[in-house]
Motif scaffolding. Structure first.
Motif, PDB file in Angstrom:
ATOM      1  N   LEU A   1      85.209  86.804  66.902  1.00  0.00           N
ATOM      2  CA  LEU A   1      83.931  87.037  66.239  1.00  0.00           C
ATOM      3  C   LEU A   1      83.286  85.727  65.817  1.00  0.00           C
ATOM      4  O   LEU A   1      82.073  85.547  65.907  1.00  0.00           O
ATOM      5  CB  LEU A   1      84.138  87.942  65.024  1.00  0.00           C
ATOM      6  CG  LEU A   1      84.502  89.400  65.352  1.00  0.00           C
ATOM      7  CD1 LEU A   1      84.954  90.127  64.107  1.00  0.00           C
ATOM      8  CD2 LEU A   1      83.334  90.104  65.997  1.00  0.00           C
ATOM      9  N   THR A   2      84.102  84.798  65.335  1.00  0.00           N
ATOM     10  CA  THR A   2      83.569  83.502  64.931  1.00  0.00           C
ATOM     11  C   THR A   2      82.979  82.762  66.114  1.00  0.00           C
ATOM     12  O   THR A   2      81.873  82.223  66.055  1.00  0.00           O
ATOM     13  CB  THR A   2      84.675  82.651  64.285  1.00  0.00           C
ATOM     14  OG1 THR A   2      85.185  83.337  63.137  1.00  0.00           O
ATOM     15  CG2 THR A   2      84.138  81.297  63.860  1.00  0.00           C
TER      16      THR A   2
ATOM     17  N   GLU B   1      77.079  77.266  53.790  1.00  0.00           N
ATOM     18  CA  GLU B   1      77.636  77.466  55.111  1.00  0.00           C
ATOM     19  C   GLU B   1      76.547  78.029  56.016  1.00  0.00           C
ATOM     20  O   GLU B   1      75.539  78.536  55.553  1.00  0.00           O
ATOM     21  CB  GLU B   1      78.802  78.452  55.045  1.00  0.00           C
ATOM     22  CG  GLU B   1      79.640  78.461  56.299  1.00  0.00           C
ATOM     23  CD  GLU B   1      80.832  79.384  56.146  1.00  0.00           C
ATOM     24  OE1 GLU B   1      81.874  79.094  56.711  1.00  0.00           O
ATOM     25  OE2 GLU B   1      80.694  80.396  55.452  1.00  0.00           O
ATOM     26  N   SER B   2      76.730  77.895  57.293  1.00  0.00           N
ATOM     27  CA  SER B   2      75.751  78.441  58.225  1.00  0.00           C
ATOM     28  C   SER B   2      75.678  79.956  58.077  1.00  0.00           C
ATOM     29  O   SER B   2      76.464  80.552  57.358  1.00  0.00           O
ATOM     30  CB  SER B   2      76.121  78.065  59.653  1.00  0.00           C
ATOM     31  OG  SER B   2      77.379  78.591  59.965  1.00  0.00           O
ATOM     32  N   ASP B   3      74.732  80.575  58.772  1.00  0.00           N
ATOM     33  CA  ASP B   3      74.545  82.028  58.694  1.00  0.00           C
ATOM     34  C   ASP B   3      75.866  82.747  58.851  1.00  0.00           C
ATOM     35  O   ASP B   3      76.768  82.265  59.522  1.00  0.00           O
ATOM     36  CB  ASP B   3      73.588  82.503  59.786  1.00  0.00           C
ATOM     37  CG  ASP B   3      72.169  82.067  59.499  1.00  0.00           C
ATOM     38  OD1 ASP B   3      71.394  82.031  60.456  1.00  0.00           O
ATOM     39  OD2 ASP B   3      71.844  81.766  58.331  1.00  0.00           O
ATOM     40  N   ASP B   4      75.983  83.903  58.245  1.00  0.00           N
ATOM     41  CA  ASP B   4      77.193  84.702  58.422  1.00  0.00           C
ATOM     42  C   ASP B   4      77.277  85.102  59.876  1.00  0.00           C
ATOM     43  O   ASP B   4      76.686  86.089  60.308  1.00  0.00           O
ATOM     44  CB  ASP B   4      77.153  85.969  57.540  1.00  0.00           C
ATOM     45  CG  ASP B   4      77.195  85.617  56.067  1.00  0.00           C
ATOM     46  OD1 ASP B   4      77.692  84.528  55.750  1.00  0.00           O
ATOM     47  OD2 ASP B   4      76.736  86.434  55.259  1.00  0.00           O
ATOM     48  N   VAL B   5      78.044  84.315  60.645  1.00  0.00           N
ATOM     49  CA  VAL B   5      78.017  84.500  62.092  1.00  0.00           C
ATOM     50  C   VAL B   5      78.532  85.861  62.504  1.00  0.00           C
ATOM     51  O   VAL B   5      78.043  86.475  63.447  1.00  0.00           O
ATOM     52  CB  VAL B   5      78.836  83.383  62.777  1.00  0.00           C
ATOM     53  CG1 VAL B   5      78.144  82.063  62.604  1.00  0.00           C
ATOM     54  CG2 VAL B   5      80.258  83.307  62.232  1.00  0.00           C
ATOM     55  N   ILE B   6      79.499  86.346  61.786  1.00  0.00           N
ATOM     56  CA  ILE B   6      80.012  87.671  62.132  1.00  0.00           C
ATOM     57  C   ILE B   6      78.969  88.735  61.777  1.00  0.00           C
ATOM     58  O   ILE B   6      78.738  89.676  62.512  1.00  0.00           O
ATOM     59  CB  ILE B   6      81.325  87.945  61.396  1.00  0.00           C
ATOM     60  CG1 ILE B   6      82.358  86.885  61.761  1.00  0.00           C
ATOM     61  CG2 ILE B   6      81.867  89.312  61.724  1.00  0.00           C
ATOM     62  CD1 ILE B   6      83.643  87.010  60.990  1.00  0.00           C
TER      63      ILE B   6
END
Length: 942
Positions: free
Chosen positions: A183-184, A930-935
């Motif tokens: 997911l990451t 932190e960057s956007d919630d990638v998940i």
């Protein structure tokens, strides 16, 4: 995030572990970290105005919300409002993202098709090594992860890195971190990033299970090999003629990786069961030609030109001046042999018997009993992933002797380094918190060799002693390297191995950084002295120089349920307090409800939960906690709330093998059952599933009435399916948010009723389990986040004190992930403790609405309106790595959660008073976004 697997994915996060190793390289196209916020000083409730120019700009950007800058999300769908009023409360409305709550927002997100990275390879790599990324030693919850590194290519064995992932077995121990890692990677950059996953044919079962909550596009590059275990599945790599033959998986300019399958040696078994196959991986680097000598070429009549290149590529050429053929050996120096590395996972002695019989490995044997030929290949390093009990067996020792002078690295568990934490930054924070407030932050459960079962240690010592007589053998350590190239440096490299953290040095640094921390720690200790002496909460003295006195600090009123409470009644342990994906300071969601002698419960079980339990309680303590689990409750299907579940269930199964016990009850949304059912084709998890909808208040009422009318639970009539308002689900024809009905976020459509008759035996079992745990009720209620998202109420049974007075039981409410909603307010009325998500700071309301999360202020308002005694805020965005932004003027009954924070119910009166001191501890810390919630962007996380 880490014991490196399952939290190896930290390698890809903006918050990377601080490990002094070159393996932590940059990844293509990461999203840049952009927002920085300075934490307010301990003497002020507002943020300082003297913020550096760069940070002040970013603060203004944060207030405008990063959500508004995204494309394709549609602000209009994010700002819908519900006008429902909470029963018995003042009128209020909260914004929420209706499409997200209904699960219809996936079409709003940009489509991603993660691609494999194409690399130009160079066979003459200047650097190549094999490295132990993580032994799993500090928690013993995962299998070791091994990195095979080249200049432009990386291979990971057991749980993931950049180009290829190879699983030595397919089980929760080796693949526990795989879902989160995928997911990451899939969320990185504009298009996402992908790796190729290899494993024996039972990998298909794992992939099938993960597809229930991971987008299919992230798993298109899985490659299984070996015989198919079912008629409806086929390995994607053709099987060899013999089951024991080598299967070539990768063959390029830099390495050839082959696999040899190991099956348990059992003559009476006709078919191999899923989870029983293991793999021996053989990594062979190509031979490098020696250095070209132009003087020799000229002496043999060659002119400088294309023929020089042909000779260097192994081709013979005709001399330009002489009537002879010139061969590469005439002009090239001695060639450099290609190093060979074995990775061996032999889980049982039954597999060892198979290992001894494999003929294709004979060309690598160089002991005196072997017949050495020109084709014999010399193995330089053998990494043993096998457990110590197997390694010490005579048959395994017999096999080890066949490799002559190879370097053997013993990487199974129970080896060494148990007291050395993988994440030193996290351990440093834990030591500082423990110094300030040991009552809420007990010393981590790090342990030394003397606390282990000596039978395993003795077995290891015996096997290492025996092996060392024949060949060199050492225990694996975190970040230990074996250099393969340059050839001159062939051998072990210990320069990157982390050292034991010196707690006294950490505290000395703290005193130097924050001189007043010593007074603060002393002041915190006085709170508990006050409880002992007067059973009342102390107020700060007038000469207190550490914190500002607030009016609410004089509050002494205790709820009746805390009267004469015992310390062995309840402890709330926050195992994971971050959202979306693990960071080195905050793991993802999990709460351990420790009922001491009455057992325990887990509320959510994000990846790494088992490792966190072992950090908190130590190996033995965590094993006991797993044995004594009464049930596990999962709030919703997002990956940061349940991907640690299989590992916990598998360990419980192993710990209770041969002991009479009941399968563990897992309560969760119905989508979770699809994953667990699919996963159980791979390995038995020894569990029973109960839908959260069957544990709502209405469902319990139906269960009780059914039990009264029919003692055996059977019914002559068809079951009536009720929603939370006791309305028949068959009569609801509207959508999720039907006009005139209270908002329910877990029925996507009325075609999914609760079958109480089917749930009856499980509810009966749960009722019994709750009684044994001293609990009166476990009630799930719908919340506003995604389809089938729930919160939970736990209520303890009444007790009678020494003079016969009946004292009501405590009440804990856990929100899961949610926007503020009437259901949550109603459920929290009179709660002793409300554990509420607070993903975003107050300035990011718009983003909180878009993602159906709550801000700090909103969470506190829910607790205040419901009359909760204490509020614990958790599930913080990883943009707040150490402490979130908050305004303590509203925190008179509230505290911020940290990983491993352990709150005894007897200490609840003190809880809010500690918060200003925690703010003091982190006053010099920058809050890095932190960057956007990638998940989250894929619709599969928090």
């Amino acid at each position: 995030m880490p014991y490196i697997s399952p939290n190896l994915r930290l390698l890809f996060s903006p918050l990377k572990p601080t490990l002094s190793s070159p393996l932590f390289i940059s990844i293509p196209n990461p999203k840049p970290s952009s927002l920085f916020t300075l934490l307010a000083s301990s003497s002020s409730s507002k943020r300082p105005r003297s913020v550096p120019y760069r940070d002040s700009l970013n603060l203004r950007r944060r207030n405008s919300s990063t959500f508004s800058e995204r494309k394709g999300r549609g602000r209009e769908v994010a700002m819908e409002e519900t006008a429902e009023e909470s029963r018995g409360s003042s009128s209020s409305s909260f914004g929420f993202n209706k499409r997200r709550a209904e699960g219809q927002d996936k079409s709003d997100r940009p489509k991603k098709n993660p691609q494999l990275k194409e690399r130009k390879l160079n066979p003459t790599n200047t650097i190549a090594y094999v490295q132990i990324l993580g032994t799993g030693m500090d928690t013993q919850d995962t299998s070791p992860s091994i990195l095979l590194f080249f200049d432009k290519q990386r291979f990971i064995f057991n749980a993931g890195e950049i180009d290829h992932i190879f699983l030595s077995r397919v089980c929760s121990e080796t693949a526990g971190g795989l879902p989160g890692l995928l997911l990451t990677l899939a969320g990185m950059g504009e298009e996402g990033y992908s790796v190729k996953i290899w494993g024996p044919s039972d990998l298909d079962f794992l992939v099938g299970a993960m597809k229930s909550f991971i987008p299919h596009a992230t798993m298109v590059h899985t490659q299984s090999f070996g015989p198919a275990l079912t008629s409806d599945a086929a390995a994607t790599v053709p099987a060899p003629n013999k089951a024991s033959d080598r299967i070539v998986l990768v063959k390029d300019e830099v390495v050839k990786i082959s696999a040899v399958l190991l099956h348990p040696h059992c003559s009476g078994q006709s078919q191999i069961k899923p989870g029983e196959m293991s793999v021996v991986y053989i990594c062979e680097l190509p031979e490098l030609m020696g250095k070209f000598d132009p003087k020799k070429a000229a002496a043999l009549g060659l002119k400088a030109g294309p023929k020089y290149s042909e000779l260097q590529h192994g081709k013979s050429v005709k001399s330009d001046r002489l009537d002879i053929m010139v061969h590469p050996s005439d002009v090239m120096g001695p060639s450099v042999p290609g190093p060979i590395v074995f990775l061996v996972d032999c889980p049982t002695e039954s597999h060892v018997q198979e290992l001894l019989s494999i003929e294709c490995l004979s060309e690598y044997y160089t002991d005196v009993s072997s017949q050495l030929t020109e084709s014999t290949k010399v193995v330089n390093c053998v990494i043993h992933l096998s457990p110590a009990s197997v390694v010490s067996s005579p048959n395994y020792q017999k096999w080890i002797k066949k490799f002559g002078s190879a370097q053997h690295i013993m990487a199974g568990h129970e080896k060494k380094n148990l007291e050395v934490p993988i994440l030193k930054s996290s351990a440093r924070i834990a030591a500082r918190l423990n110094y300030l407030c040991p009552q809420f932050f007990p010393a981590p459960g790090f342990w030394s060799l003397q606390h282990l079962n000596y039978s395993a240690s003795d077995a290891l010592a015996s096997c290492e002693g025996l092996t060392s007589k024949i060949c060199e053998s050492i225990s694996a350590e975190n970040l230990l390297k074996f250099t393969l190239r340059p050839y001159a440096h062939l051998g072990l490299d210990r320069s990157h191995i982390p050292t034991l953290i010196d707690q006294s040095q950490v505290i000395d640094e703290l005193h130097s950084e924050i001189p007043e921390i010593a007074d603060a720690a002393e002041q915190v200790r006085h709170f508990w002295h006050g409880i002992k002496e007067s059973r009342e909460v102390l107020t700060p003295s007038k000469d207190d120089r550490v914190m500002i006195e607030e009016p609410w600090l004089t509050e002494n009123t205790l709820p009746s349920c805390l009267e004469n409470i015992r310390r062995d009644d309840l402890e709330i342990v926050l195992l994971g307090t971050g959202s979306s994906q693990p960071s080195k300071y905050r793991n993802v969601s999990s709460v351990h409800i420790n009922l001491y002698s009455k057992g325990s419960l887990l509320l959510d079980c994000g990846e790494g939960t088992l490792g966190q339990l072992k950090r908190r309680y130590g190996v033995d303590g965590a094993d006991n906690a797993i044995r004594n689990l009464k049930c596990v409750w999962i709030s919703h299907i997002h990956a940061d709330h349940h991907t640690g579940l299989a590992r916990v269930l598998a360990l419980r199964r192993d710990l209770l093998r041969g002991v009479p016990h009941e399968p563990l009850l897992v309560i969760g949304p119905r989508q979770l059952k699809r994953f667990l059912d699919a996963y159980q084709r791979l390995e038995d998890l020894d569990m029973q599933f109960l839908d959260c909808r069957s544990t709502t208040e209405a469902s319990w009422d139906a269960f009780e009435s059914n039990k009264e009318s029919n003692n055996d639970g059977s019914s002559q009539k068809s079951p009536i399916h009720l929603n939370v308002n006791n309305e028949s689900m068959q009569d609801i024809n509207g959508t999720l948010f039907s006009r005139g009905s209270q908002m329910q976020s877990y029925w996507r459509k009325p075609g999914s009723p609760v079958d109480h008759s089917a749930a009856y035996p499980f509810l009966k079992s749960l009722k019994k389990v709750l009684g044994e745990a001293g609990l009166e009720a476990l009630i799930s209620f719908p919340v506003v986040h995604c389809p089938q998202a729930f919160g939970i109420v736990l209520k303890a049974a009444e007790r009678v004190n020494s003079v016969g007075k009946v004292i009501p039981g405590w009440k804990i409410v856990y929100s899961g992930d949610t926007r503020p909603c009437p259901e949550l307010v109603d459920a929290s009325r009179g709660a002793t403790v409300l554990i509420h998500e607070a993903t975003f700071e107050d300035g990011l309301v718009e983003e909180a609405i878009a993602r159906n999360h709550s801000t700090t202020k909103e969470a506190i308002e829910v607790g205040n309106s419901a009359g909760a005694y204490r509020i614990i805020l958790t599930h913080f965005s990883q943009r707040y790595p150490k402490i979130p932004v908050f305004d303590e003027t509203h925190m008179h009954k509230t505290c911020i959660a940290f990983d491993m924070m352990s709150i005894n119910i007897a200490d609840l009166p003190v809880l809010p008073k500690v918060l200003p001191y925690l703010k003091l501890l982190f006053r010099n810390e920058m809050l890095v976004d932190e960057s956007d919630d990638v998940i989250d962007s894929l619709g599969v996380a928090s």
